[in-house]
Design an enzyme around this catalytic site. Sequence first.
Site, PDB file in Angstrom:
ATOM      1  N   LYS A 108      18.060 113.335 151.130  1.00  0.00           N
ATOM      2  CA  LYS A 108      18.837 113.100 152.354  1.00  0.00           C
ATOM      3  C   LYS A 108      20.227 113.724 152.231  1.00  0.00           C
ATOM      4  O   LYS A 108      20.737 114.331 153.174  1.00  0.00           O
ATOM      5  CB  LYS A 108      18.939 111.605 152.660  1.00  0.00           C
ATOM      6  CG  LYS A 108      17.615 110.968 153.036  1.00  0.00           C
ATOM      7  CD  LYS A 108      17.042 111.551 154.297  1.00  0.00           C
ATOM      8  CE  LYS A 108      15.789 110.821 154.736  1.00  0.00           C
ATOM      9  NZ  LYS A 108      15.221 111.380 155.970  1.00  0.00           N
ATOM     10  N   LEU A 130      13.264 113.719 161.948  1.00  0.00           N
ATOM     11  CA  LEU A 130      12.058 114.049 161.198  1.00  0.00           C
ATOM     12  C   LEU A 130      12.094 113.441 159.812  1.00  0.00           C
ATOM     13  O   LEU A 130      13.118 113.488 159.123  1.00  0.00           O
ATOM     14  CB  LEU A 130      11.922 115.574 161.094  1.00  0.00           C
ATOM     15  CG  LEU A 130      10.662 116.101 160.428  1.00  0.00           C
ATOM     16  CD1 LEU A 130       9.430 115.695 161.217  1.00  0.00           C
ATOM     17  CD2 LEU A 130      10.740 117.619 160.317  1.00  0.00           C
ATOM     18  N   GLY A 131      10.980 112.889 159.396  1.00  0.00           N
ATOM     19  CA  GLY A 131      10.894 112.344 158.053  1.00  0.00           C
ATOM     20  C   GLY A 131       9.515 111.809 157.764  1.00  0.00           C
ATOM     21  O   GLY A 131       8.711 111.570 158.649  1.00  0.00           O
ATOM     22  N   TYR A 189      14.759 109.965 147.246  1.00  0.00           N
ATOM     23  CA  TYR A 189      14.979 109.766 148.677  1.00  0.00           C
ATOM     24  C   TYR A 189      16.436 110.042 149.054  1.00  0.00           C
ATOM     25  O   TYR A 189      16.716 110.834 149.953  1.00  0.00           O
ATOM     26  CB  TYR A 189      14.577 108.344 149.078  1.00  0.00           C
ATOM     27  CG  TYR A 189      14.733 108.066 150.544  1.00  0.00           C
ATOM     28  CD1 TYR A 189      13.739 108.417 151.449  1.00  0.00           C
ATOM     29  CD2 TYR A 189      15.879 107.445 151.045  1.00  0.00           C
ATOM     30  CE1 TYR A 189      13.875 108.170 152.803  1.00  0.00           C
ATOM     31  CE2 TYR A 189      16.028 107.188 152.395  1.00  0.00           C
ATOM     32  CZ  TYR A 189      15.023 107.554 153.268  1.00  0.00           C
ATOM     33  OH  TYR A 189      15.168 107.315 154.608  1.00  0.00           O
ATOM     34  N   ARG A 247       2.914  99.194 156.243  1.00  0.00           N
ATOM     35  CA  ARG A 247       3.854  99.341 155.130  1.00  0.00           C
ATOM     36  C   ARG A 247       4.269  97.934 154.715  1.00  0.00           C
ATOM     37  O   ARG A 247       5.303  97.431 155.139  1.00  0.00           O
ATOM     38  CB  ARG A 247       5.079 100.156 155.552  1.00  0.00           C
ATOM     39  CG  ARG A 247       4.785 101.598 155.877  1.00  0.00           C
ATOM     40  CD  ARG A 247       6.088 102.307 156.195  1.00  0.00           C
ATOM     41  NE  ARG A 247       5.871 103.680 156.570  1.00  0.00           N
ATOM     42  CZ  ARG A 247       6.843 104.506 156.939  1.00  0.00           C
ATOM     43  NH1 ARG A 247       8.095 104.090 156.967  1.00  0.00           N
ATOM     44  NH2 ARG A 247       6.584 105.752 157.259  1.00  0.00           N
ATOM     45  N   LEU A 260      15.772 100.604 158.983  1.00  0.00           N
ATOM     46  CA  LEU A 260      15.430 100.670 160.403  1.00  0.00           C
ATOM     47  C   LEU A 260      14.501  99.520 160.768  1.00  0.00           C
ATOM     48  O   LEU A 260      13.457  99.331 160.133  1.00  0.00           O
ATOM     49  CB  LEU A 260      14.753 101.999 160.720  1.00  0.00           C
ATOM     50  CG  LEU A 260      15.607 103.242 160.522  1.00  0.00           C
ATOM     51  CD1 LEU A 260      14.761 104.498 160.659  1.00  0.00           C
ATOM     52  CD2 LEU A 260      16.771 103.266 161.487  1.00  0.00           C
TER      53      LEU A 260
END
Length: 170
Positions: free
Chosen positions: A81, A26-27, A77, A112, A104
């Site tokens: 995390k 999830l993010g 960020y 984006r 990723l």
Amino acid sequence: QAVVDFERLSEHAAAFRGHDVGFCCLGTTRAKAGADGFVRVDRDYVAQAAELARAGGCKHFVLQSSQGANQHSRFLYLRVKGEVENLVQAVGFDRCTILRPAVLLCKRQESRPMEWMAQQFLGVVARVFPTAYSVPVETVARAMVASVLQPGKGKVEVLENAAIHELGRA
């Protein structure tokens, strides 16, 4: 598959019962949700889901985090995390696997532009240094599954990007 309202996650506790293993990827992004929304999704929702999973009998929790995660980071960020990694570990699973992938490599439906440019660059770099700066999402998924199928190396195992590549090939 169960659809839950993350704003009322405790009302969906039944969806978290009876599972031996939990996977969490999830993010969101700060750009999409704002700073407060990012913290709510990436830390609070994940921590609450982990708590519900543990209460429901989950023994092994597998969390996708991020390369550089650090609760003391000056960058929101990476700090969030790192905080969520600590919160998930504190839940008390028999086994907890944390994956810290680099950038990723994936195709997204949403636009984006900066990420797209980074992916193009890193795709070329990956030909020379395949495990240094990026990882395909398919490799992360395979590593998550493989981490469950192989014996653990302790109660908490943190897999950095190179280890994700290696396990994702297994």
